[in-house]
Scaffold this motif. Structure first.
Motif, PDB file in Angstrom:
ATOM      1  N   ALA A   1       0.825  -1.216   0.000  1.00  0.00           N
ATOM      2  CA  ALA A   1       0.000   0.000   0.000  1.00  0.00           C
ATOM      3  C   ALA A   1       0.857   1.264   0.000  1.00  0.00           C
ATOM      4  CB  ALA A   1      -0.935  -0.001   1.211  1.00  0.00           C
ATOM      5  N   LEU A   2       2.147   1.136   0.325  1.00  0.00           N
ATOM      6  CA  LEU A   2       3.024   2.298   0.384  1.00  0.00           C
ATOM      7  C   LEU A   2       3.689   2.594  -0.960  1.00  0.00           C
ATOM      8  CD1 LEU A   2       4.820   1.670   3.787  1.00  0.00           C
ATOM      9  CD2 LEU A   2       2.884   3.168   3.314  1.00  0.00           C
ATOM     10  N   GLU A   3       3.447   1.783  -1.961  1.00  0.00           N
ATOM     11  CA  GLU A   3       4.108   2.004  -3.253  1.00  0.00           C
ATOM     12  C   GLU A   3       3.754   3.366  -3.825  1.00  0.00           C
ATOM     13  OE1 GLU A   3       4.039   0.116  -7.733  1.00  0.00           O
ATOM     14  OE2 GLU A   3       4.046  -1.262  -6.017  1.00  0.00           O
ATOM     15  N   SER A   4       2.495   3.763  -3.712  1.00  0.00           N
ATOM     16  CA  SER A   4       2.067   5.042  -4.281  1.00  0.00           C
ATOM     17  C   SER A   4       2.739   6.239  -3.593  1.00  0.00           C
ATOM     18  CB  SER A   4       0.544   5.168  -4.210  1.00  0.00           C
ATOM     19  OG  SER A   4       0.119   6.402  -4.750  1.00  0.00           O
TER      20      SER A   4
ATOM     21  N   ALA B   1       7.073   4.248   9.736  1.00  0.00           N
ATOM     22  CA  ALA B   1       8.471   3.827   9.768  1.00  0.00           C
ATOM     23  C   ALA B   1       9.024   3.684   8.346  1.00  0.00           C
ATOM     24  CB  ALA B   1       8.605   2.508  10.523  1.00  0.00           C
ATOM     25  N   ALA B   2       8.209   3.118   7.442  1.00  0.00           N
ATOM     26  CA  ALA B   2       8.676   2.918   6.068  1.00  0.00           C
ATOM     27  C   ALA B   2       8.942   4.257   5.376  1.00  0.00           C
ATOM     28  CB  ALA B   2       7.645   2.112   5.282  1.00  0.00           C
ATOM     29  N   LEU B   3       8.057   5.218   5.559  1.00  0.00           N
ATOM     30  CA  LEU B   3       8.246   6.527   4.934  1.00  0.00           C
ATOM     31  C   LEU B   3       9.442   7.256   5.544  1.00  0.00           C
ATOM     32  CD1 LEU B   3       4.552   7.750   4.550  1.00  0.00           C
ATOM     33  CD2 LEU B   3       6.056   6.806   2.795  1.00  0.00           C
ATOM     34  N   ARG B   4       9.631   7.070   6.846  1.00  0.00           N
ATOM     35  CA  ARG B   4      10.779   7.707   7.493  1.00  0.00           C
ATOM     36  C   ARG B   4      12.089   7.102   6.968  1.00  0.00           C
ATOM     37  NH1 ARG B   4       9.301   6.857  12.252  1.00  0.00           N
ATOM     38  NH2 ARG B   4      10.749   5.263  13.014  1.00  0.00           N
ATOM     39  N   ALA B   5      12.121   5.777   6.844  1.00  0.00           N
ATOM     40  CA  ALA B   5      13.313   5.114   6.312  1.00  0.00           C
ATOM     41  C   ALA B   5      13.546   5.502   4.861  1.00  0.00           C
ATOM     42  CB  ALA B   5      13.171   3.598   6.440  1.00  0.00           C
ATOM     43  N   ALA B   6      12.461   5.608   4.076  1.00  0.00           N
ATOM     44  CA  ALA B   6      12.592   5.986   2.669  1.00  0.00           C
ATOM     45  C   ALA B   6      13.163   7.397   2.536  1.00  0.00           C
ATOM     46  CB  ALA B   6      11.241   5.888   1.969  1.00  0.00           C
ATOM     47  N   GLY B   7      12.708   8.312   3.412  1.00  0.00           N
ATOM     48  CA  GLY B   7      13.220   9.678   3.370  1.00  0.00           C
ATOM     49  C   GLY B   7      14.708   9.733   3.664  1.00  0.00           C
ATOM     50  N   GLU B   8      15.142   8.949   4.661  1.00  0.00           N
ATOM     51  CA  GLU B   8      16.565   8.931   5.015  1.00  0.00           C
ATOM     52  C   GLU B   8      17.394   8.290   3.894  1.00  0.00           C
ATOM     53  OE1 GLU B   8      16.915   6.975   8.742  1.00  0.00           O
ATOM     54  OE2 GLU B   8      15.718   8.442   9.847  1.00  0.00           O
ATOM     55  N   ALA B   9      16.869   7.213   3.307  1.00  0.00           N
ATOM     56  CA  ALA B   9      17.582   6.553   2.211  1.00  0.00           C
ATOM     57  C   ALA B   9      17.677   7.475   0.997  1.00  0.00           C
ATOM     58  CB  ALA B   9      16.869   5.254   1.832  1.00  0.00           C
ATOM     59  N   LEU B  10      16.606   8.233   0.743  1.00  0.00           N
ATOM     60  CA  LEU B  10      16.619   9.173  -0.382  1.00  0.00           C
ATOM     61  C   LEU B  10      17.653  10.269  -0.156  1.00  0.00           C
ATOM     62  CD1 LEU B  10      15.457  10.259  -3.015  1.00  0.00           C
ATOM     63  CD2 LEU B  10      13.652  11.383  -1.665  1.00  0.00           C
ATOM     64  N   THR B  11      17.742  10.769   1.069  1.00  0.00           N
ATOM     65  CA  THR B  11      18.745  11.795   1.374  1.00  0.00           C
ATOM     66  C   THR B  11      20.152  11.258   1.129  1.00  0.00           C
ATOM     67  OG1 THR B  11      17.323  12.827   3.039  1.00  0.00           O
ATOM     68  CG2 THR B  11      19.681  13.261   3.186  1.00  0.00           C
ATOM     69  N   GLN B  12      20.413  10.035   1.573  1.00  0.00           N
ATOM     70  CA  GLN B  12      21.722   9.414   1.330  1.00  0.00           C
ATOM     71  C   GLN B  12      21.999   9.294  -0.166  1.00  0.00           C
ATOM     72  OE1 GLN B  12      22.615   5.700   3.236  1.00  0.00           O
ATOM     73  NE2 GLN B  12      21.873   6.367   5.235  1.00  0.00           N
ATOM     74  N   MET B  13      21.012   8.819  -0.903  1.00  0.00           N
ATOM     75  CA  MET B  13      21.196   8.620  -2.343  1.00  0.00           C
ATOM     76  C   MET B  13      21.464   9.943  -3.056  1.00  0.00           C
ATOM     77  SD  MET B  13      18.657   6.831  -5.133  1.00  0.00           S
ATOM     78  CE  MET B  13      17.639   8.315  -5.352  1.00  0.00           C
ATOM     79  N   GLN B  14      20.710  10.992  -2.690  1.00  0.00           N
ATOM     80  CA  GLN B  14      20.890  12.288  -3.332  1.00  0.00           C
ATOM     81  C   GLN B  14      22.254  12.886  -3.014  1.00  0.00           C
ATOM     82  OE1 GLN B  14      18.812  12.167  -5.631  1.00  0.00           O
ATOM     83  NE2 GLN B  14      17.475  13.939  -5.337  1.00  0.00           N
ATOM     84  N   GLU B  15      22.708  12.701  -1.784  1.00  0.00           N
ATOM     85  CA  GLU B  15      24.039  13.194  -1.418  1.00  0.00           C
ATOM     86  C   GLU B  15      25.118  12.466  -2.224  1.00  0.00           C
ATOM     87  OE1 GLU B  15      24.215  12.615   2.766  1.00  0.00           O
ATOM     88  OE2 GLU B  15      23.107  14.471   3.256  1.00  0.00           O
ATOM     89  N   ALA B  16      24.941  11.156  -2.414  1.00  0.00           N
ATOM     90  CA  ALA B  16      25.899  10.387  -3.218  1.00  0.00           C
ATOM     91  C   ALA B  16      25.846  10.830  -4.676  1.00  0.00           C
ATOM     92  CB  ALA B  16      25.600   8.891  -3.105  1.00  0.00           C
TER      93      ALA B  16
END
Length: 306
Positions: free
Chosen positions: A44-47, A128-143
């Motif tokens: 359900a979080l895919e969208s 939790a999933a959205l919070r983890a996704a936000g942190e992972a996105l920040t890491q990816m964008q910084e890289a």
């Protein structure tokens, strides 16, 4: 900001029920291409995840991997016996078809959905999933930013080499054109003399000189590459603006730098080809070949940019 399309980011967020891990892997692509690998509990979080990534990323093939690690309780009262019986029934049916299948381990049974007494709903893992996704996105964008800066520096270095070659050709071009005209005039005189021995006696010296000068000028114009060199200077100025190495000036639209650079290098390659076709000497031919090599190296790097 110049960004690479190749990067990785990962993060984990904890809840009372366990933890959610999100991994983002991004590679080159002409468009934004999202792929999700998620357990059923997070479907359900895919969208919302797609919306989050679409706002932040313009191009690239991104694979989203999500996993859940449930917190296992050692309290016997927390075990849902009905869920265990359901798992046992499923195992017996599988074993009836595949007698050699091994029974699940205790840790696997305890992580089976519903075995722990704590009830789950659609919202159990959402925050939790959205919070983890936000942190992972920040890491990816910084890289992506770091890699983009490195690629931009490589392109700028080769752009300086292109500018040096263009400058050398410009400096030598007047002399090359003059030498070519003189060489051509001598060749025309020799050709006319060989075809019509003594033919010069029937042509006034002034008239002959005018004809030879006219033909030499026409051929000289054909090898004059001032226009191509001027356009290469213009393309180099645009290139430095796009990669942020040109000081104050216009900025590329978000997400468009990679495509714009690809088009720009096509135009630069066209000018280098014309330069080579007009080459009136070995120096210009070599310069055109060196330009094409440098432009191709820049184009290969630009294919990694968003």
């Amino acid at each position: 900001m110049i960004r690479s399309m190749t990067a990785f980011g990962a993060a984990r967020a904890d809840t009372d029920h366990g933890s959610v891990s999100i991994e983002l892997r991004s590679v080159n692509s002409r468009f934004l291409d999202l792929h999700f690998r998620m357990p059923d509990e997070l479907r359900a979080l895919e969208s919302p995840l797609r919306e989050l990534l679409t706002k932040a990323v313009a191009r690239g093939k991104i694979e989203v991997r999500a996993s859940i690690q449930r917190r296992l309780s050692t309290d016997p009262e927390s075990i849902n016996v009905a869920a265990l019986e359901q798992a046992a029934t499923l195992f017996r049916k599988v074993q009836a078809v595949l007698p050699g299948v091994q029974p699940p381990r205790l840790s696997e049974l305890l992580s089976w959905p519903g075995v722990q007494a704590a009830e789950e709903s659609e919202d159990t893992w959402r925050e939790a999933a959205l919070r983890a996704a936000g942190e992972a996105l920040t890491q990816m964008q910084e890289a992506r930013d770091r890699e983009g800066e490195r690629l931009a520096a490589m392109i700028a270095d080769r752009a300086d080499s292109v500018a040096a070659i263009v400058g050398e050709v410009e400096q030598r071009m007047p002399q090359l054109v003059q030498e070519y005209r003189e060489r051509l005039a001598r060749k025309l005189r020799d050709t006319v003399e060989a075809a019509f021995p003594g033919g010069f006696q029937n042509i006034r010296g002034e008239e002959l000189s005018e004809r030879l000068a006219h033909e030499a000028t026409l051929f000289g114009l054909r090898i004059d590459v001032a226009e191509e060199l001027s356009r290469l200077h213009s393309h180099l100025a645009e290139l430095k603006q796009l990669i942020g190495k040109g000081g104050a000036g216009k900025k590329a639209d978000k997400g468009s730098a990679g495509k714009r650079l690809d088009f720009l290098f096509q135009e630069m390659n066209r000018e280098a080809n014309t330069l080579g076709s007009k080459a009136g000497g070995l120096e210009v031919t070599r310069a055109a070949m060196d330009l094409k090599l440098l432009i191709e190296q820049m184009r290969e790097q630009a294919q990694n940019l968003e």
